[in-house]
Design a protein around this motif. Structure first.
Motif, PDB file in Angstrom:
ATOM      1  N   ALA A  62       1.591   9.997  -0.864  1.00  0.00           N
ATOM      2  CA  ALA A  62       2.529   8.863  -0.886  1.00  0.00           C
ATOM      3  C   ALA A  62       3.669   9.041   0.117  1.00  0.00           C
ATOM      4  N   ARG A  63       3.329   9.574   1.305  1.00  0.00           N
ATOM      5  CA  ARG A  63       4.350   9.776   2.333  1.00  0.00           C
ATOM      6  C   ARG A  63       4.618   8.522   3.149  1.00  0.00           C
ATOM      7  N   LYS A  64       3.765   7.505   2.987  1.00  0.00           N
ATOM      8  CA  LYS A  64       3.933   6.245   3.706  1.00  0.00           C
ATOM      9  C   LYS A  64       3.728   5.089   2.741  1.00  0.00           C
ATOM     10  N   ILE A  65       4.505   4.044   2.961  1.00  0.00           N
ATOM     11  CA  ILE A  65       4.253   2.771   2.298  1.00  0.00           C
ATOM     12  C   ILE A  65       4.239   1.704   3.375  1.00  0.00           C
ATOM     13  N   HIS A  80       0.847  -1.199   0.000  1.00  0.00           N
ATOM     14  CA  HIS A  80       0.000   0.000   0.000  1.00  0.00           C
ATOM     15  C   HIS A  80       0.878   1.244   0.000  1.00  0.00           C
ATOM     16  N   THR A  81       0.422   2.253  -0.703  1.00  0.00           N
ATOM     17  CA  THR A  81       1.031   3.584  -0.655  1.00  0.00           C
ATOM     18  C   THR A  81      -0.045   4.538  -0.164  1.00  0.00           C
ATOM     19  N   VAL A  93       3.808  -0.135  -5.251  1.00  0.00           N
ATOM     20  CA  VAL A  93       2.768  -1.091  -4.875  1.00  0.00           C
ATOM     21  C   VAL A  93       2.892  -2.391  -5.668  1.00  0.00           C
ATOM     22  N   ASN A  94       2.787  -3.501  -4.922  1.00  0.00           N
ATOM     23  CA  ASN A  94       2.873  -4.868  -5.458  1.00  0.00           C
ATOM     24  C   ASN A  94       4.255  -5.219  -6.003  1.00  0.00           C
ATOM     25  N   ARG A  95       5.251  -4.509  -5.550  1.00  0.00           N
ATOM     26  CA  ARG A  95       6.626  -4.803  -5.958  1.00  0.00           C
ATOM     27  C   ARG A  95       7.497  -4.922  -4.726  1.00  0.00           C
ATOM     28  N   ILE A  96       8.623  -5.580  -4.869  1.00  0.00           N
ATOM     29  CA  ILE A  96       9.568  -5.696  -3.763  1.00  0.00           C
ATOM     30  C   ILE A  96      10.341  -4.389  -3.664  1.00  0.00           C
ATOM     31  N   CYS A 115      -7.246   4.303   7.688  1.00  0.00           N
ATOM     32  CA  CYS A 115      -6.608   3.512   6.638  1.00  0.00           C
ATOM     33  C   CYS A 115      -6.593   2.046   7.054  1.00  0.00           C
ATOM     34  N   SER A 116      -7.212   1.207   6.254  1.00  0.00           N
ATOM     35  CA  SER A 116      -7.306  -0.209   6.613  1.00  0.00           C
ATOM     36  C   SER A 116      -5.935  -0.880   6.677  1.00  0.00           C
ATOM     37  N   THR A 117      -4.994  -0.435   5.860  1.00  0.00           N
ATOM     38  CA  THR A 117      -3.661  -1.023   5.875  1.00  0.00           C
ATOM     39  C   THR A 117      -2.931  -0.678   7.167  1.00  0.00           C
ATOM     40  N   GLU A 118      -3.028   0.586   7.584  1.00  0.00           N
ATOM     41  CA  GLU A 118      -2.379   0.985   8.835  1.00  0.00           C
ATOM     42  C   GLU A 118      -3.037   0.295  10.026  1.00  0.00           C
ATOM     43  N   LYS A 119      -4.353   0.178   9.987  1.00  0.00           N
ATOM     44  CA  LYS A 119      -5.061  -0.511  11.066  1.00  0.00           C
ATOM     45  C   LYS A 119      -4.619  -1.965  11.146  1.00  0.00           C
ATOM     46  N   ALA A 120      -4.468  -2.623  10.010  1.00  0.00           N
ATOM     47  CA  ALA A 120      -4.025  -4.012  10.001  1.00  0.00           C
ATOM     48  C   ALA A 120      -2.609  -4.127  10.562  1.00  0.00           C
ATOM     49  N   ALA A 121      -1.732  -3.182  10.209  1.00  0.00           N
ATOM     50  CA  ALA A 121      -0.353  -3.214  10.713  1.00  0.00           C
ATOM     51  C   ALA A 121      -0.318  -3.057  12.225  1.00  0.00           C
ATOM     52  N   ARG A 122      -1.283  -2.304  12.786  1.00  0.00           N
ATOM     53  CA  ARG A 122      -1.337  -2.098  14.231  1.00  0.00           C
ATOM     54  C   ARG A 122      -2.325  -3.050  14.907  1.00  0.00           C
ATOM     55  N   GLN A 123      -2.896  -3.957  14.123  1.00  0.00           N
ATOM     56  CA  GLN A 123      -3.839  -4.965  14.611  1.00  0.00           C
ATOM     57  C   GLN A 123      -5.035  -4.332  15.326  1.00  0.00           C
ATOM     58  N   GLU A 124      -5.556  -3.264  14.724  1.00  0.00           N
ATOM     59  CA  GLU A 124      -6.733  -2.592  15.267  1.00  0.00           C
ATOM     60  C   GLU A 124      -7.996  -3.321  14.832  1.00  0.00           C
ATOM     61  N   THR A 125      -9.015  -3.266  15.694  1.00  0.00           N
ATOM     62  CA  THR A 125     -10.281  -3.921  15.379  1.00  0.00           C
ATOM     63  C   THR A 125     -11.447  -2.957  15.244  1.00  0.00           C
ATOM     64  N   GLY A 126     -11.369  -1.761  15.781  1.00  0.00           N
ATOM     65  CA  GLY A 126     -12.485  -0.815  15.758  1.00  0.00           C
ATOM     66  C   GLY A 126     -12.691  -0.173  14.409  1.00  0.00           C
ATOM     67  N   ASN A 127     -13.945   0.275  14.176  1.00  0.00           N
ATOM     68  CA  ASN A 127     -14.271   0.929  12.918  1.00  0.00           C
ATOM     69  C   ASN A 127     -14.541   2.414  13.050  1.00  0.00           C
ATOM     70  N   THR A 128     -14.772   2.885  14.264  1.00  0.00           N
ATOM     71  CA  THR A 128     -14.968   4.317  14.474  1.00  0.00           C
ATOM     72  C   THR A 128     -13.840   4.795  15.374  1.00  0.00           C
ATOM     73  N   VAL A 129     -13.669   6.103  15.458  1.00  0.00           N
ATOM     74  CA  VAL A 129     -12.622   6.643  16.336  1.00  0.00           C
ATOM     75  C   VAL A 129     -12.848   6.164  17.764  1.00  0.00           C
ATOM     76  N   GLY A 130     -14.109   6.220  18.229  1.00  0.00           N
ATOM     77  CA  GLY A 130     -14.411   5.773  19.585  1.00  0.00           C
ATOM     78  C   GLY A 130     -14.065   4.308  19.817  1.00  0.00           C
ATOM     79  N   GLU A 131     -14.391   3.449  18.852  1.00  0.00           N
ATOM     80  CA  GLU A 131     -14.081   2.019  18.957  1.00  0.00           C
ATOM     81  C   GLU A 131     -12.568   1.782  18.931  1.00  0.00           C
ATOM     82  N   ARG A 132     -11.898   2.529  18.093  1.00  0.00           N
ATOM     83  CA  ARG A 132     -10.446   2.364  17.986  1.00  0.00           C
ATOM     84  C   ARG A 132      -9.766   2.768  19.299  1.00  0.00           C
ATOM     85  N   ILE A 133     -10.215   3.896  19.878  1.00  0.00           N
ATOM     86  CA  ILE A 133      -9.639   4.361  21.144  1.00  0.00           C
ATOM     87  C   ILE A 133      -9.932   3.363  22.255  1.00  0.00           C
TER      88      ILE A 133
END
Length: 197
Positions: free
Chosen positions: A75-78, A69-70, A104-107, A146-164
Motif C-alpha cells: 500500500a505504498r501507492k494510491i 486503487h491501493t 479505496v472507494n473513498r474520498i 498494474c492496470s491502474t498505473e497503466k491507465a494513469a499513464r495512458q499506456e496501451t501495451g500488455n507486455t514489457v516490450g509493447e509498453r516500451i
C-alpha cells in the motif's frame, strides 16, 4: 410645510442609514464568503492539478479525489481520480510508509509535494536491461503491469516490450511536436493524508 420637509429629511436620513448598514452587512458577508472560498480553493481538484502540474513541480499542494486503487505491494501507492477515470494521479506514501487500504472507494485528501517522473531513452534502455535480466520491479500479477498505473499513464501495451515500444512512439511524437525527448508523468509524494468519508 417645515414639518413636511423635516419629516422628509428624517425619512431620507433613515433610509440612508439603513442602506449604509445594509451595505456594510453585505460587505461583511462578502468578506466571509471570500475567505471561505479562498480556504476551499486551497484544495486542488485532481483535474486542476493535472492541468497545472508542470508549473507545480516541487511545490506542496493539497488535493482531494476518489481513491480508485491501493498498491497491493505494501500500500505504498494510491491513485486518486478526478472528474473521470482519465483524470488520475498517483500518490506515493514517501516517509509515511504506507496508506490505509480502507482508502479505496473513498474520498481522500492528501497534502504533499508534486514530483515529476521523466521517461526518456535512457529510462527505457534500463527497463529493457532489467527485463532481460528479470530484475525489473513488478507491479500487478503479470508483466502487463498494474492496470491502474497503466491507465494513469495512458499506456496501451500488455507486455514489457509493447509498453516500451509504446513509450518510444509517444516520445518520438512529442519530439516532433514540442522538441522534447521525454514524457513527463506527475505524481504527489504524500506528507499527510486523511480519508474524508
Amino acid at each position: 410645510m417645515k414639518k413636511v420637509l423635516l419629516c422628509a429629511l428624517c425619512l431620507v436620513v433613515a433610509c440612508g442609514a439603513c442602506l449604509l448598514t445594509g451595505c456594510r452587512g453585505n460587505s461583511r458577508k462578502s468578506t466571509v464568503s471570500a475567505a471561505a472560498t479562498a480556504a476551499a480553493s486551497d484544495v486542488l481538484e485532481i483535474d486542476d492539478l493535472l492541468l497545472a502540474a508542470d508549473s507545480l513541480v516541487g511545490q506542496t499542494v493539497t488535493i482531494e479525489g476518489i481513491c480508485t486503487h491501493t498498491c497491493k505491494h505494501g500500500a505504498r501507492k494510491i491513485f486518486l481520480m478526478g472528474s473521470d477515470d482519465t483524470q488520475t494521479i498517483r500518490v506515493e506514501s514517501g516517509e509515511l510508509g504506507s496508506f490505509d487500504p480502507q482508502c479505496v472507494n473513498r474520498i481522500v485528501r492528501v497534502t504533499g509535494r508534486v514530483d515529476e517522473e521523466r521517461i526518456d531513452e535512457a529510462y527505457l534502455a534500463n527497463w529493457e536491461a532489467q527485463a532481460k535480466a528479470r530484475t525489473a520491479e513488478k507491479h500487478g500479477t503479470t508483466e502487463a503491469g498494474c492496470s491502474t498505473e497503466k491507465a494513469a499513464r495512458q499506456e496501451t501495451g500488455n507486455t514489457v516490450g509493447e509498453r516500451i515500444a509504446d513509450f518510444r512512439a509517444r516520445i518520438a511524437a512529442r519530439k516532433a511536436a514540442e522538441g522534447k525527448e521525454y514524457l513527463s508523468f506527475y505524481y504527489v509524494t504524500a506528507q499527510s493524508y486523511e480519508i474524508q468519508q
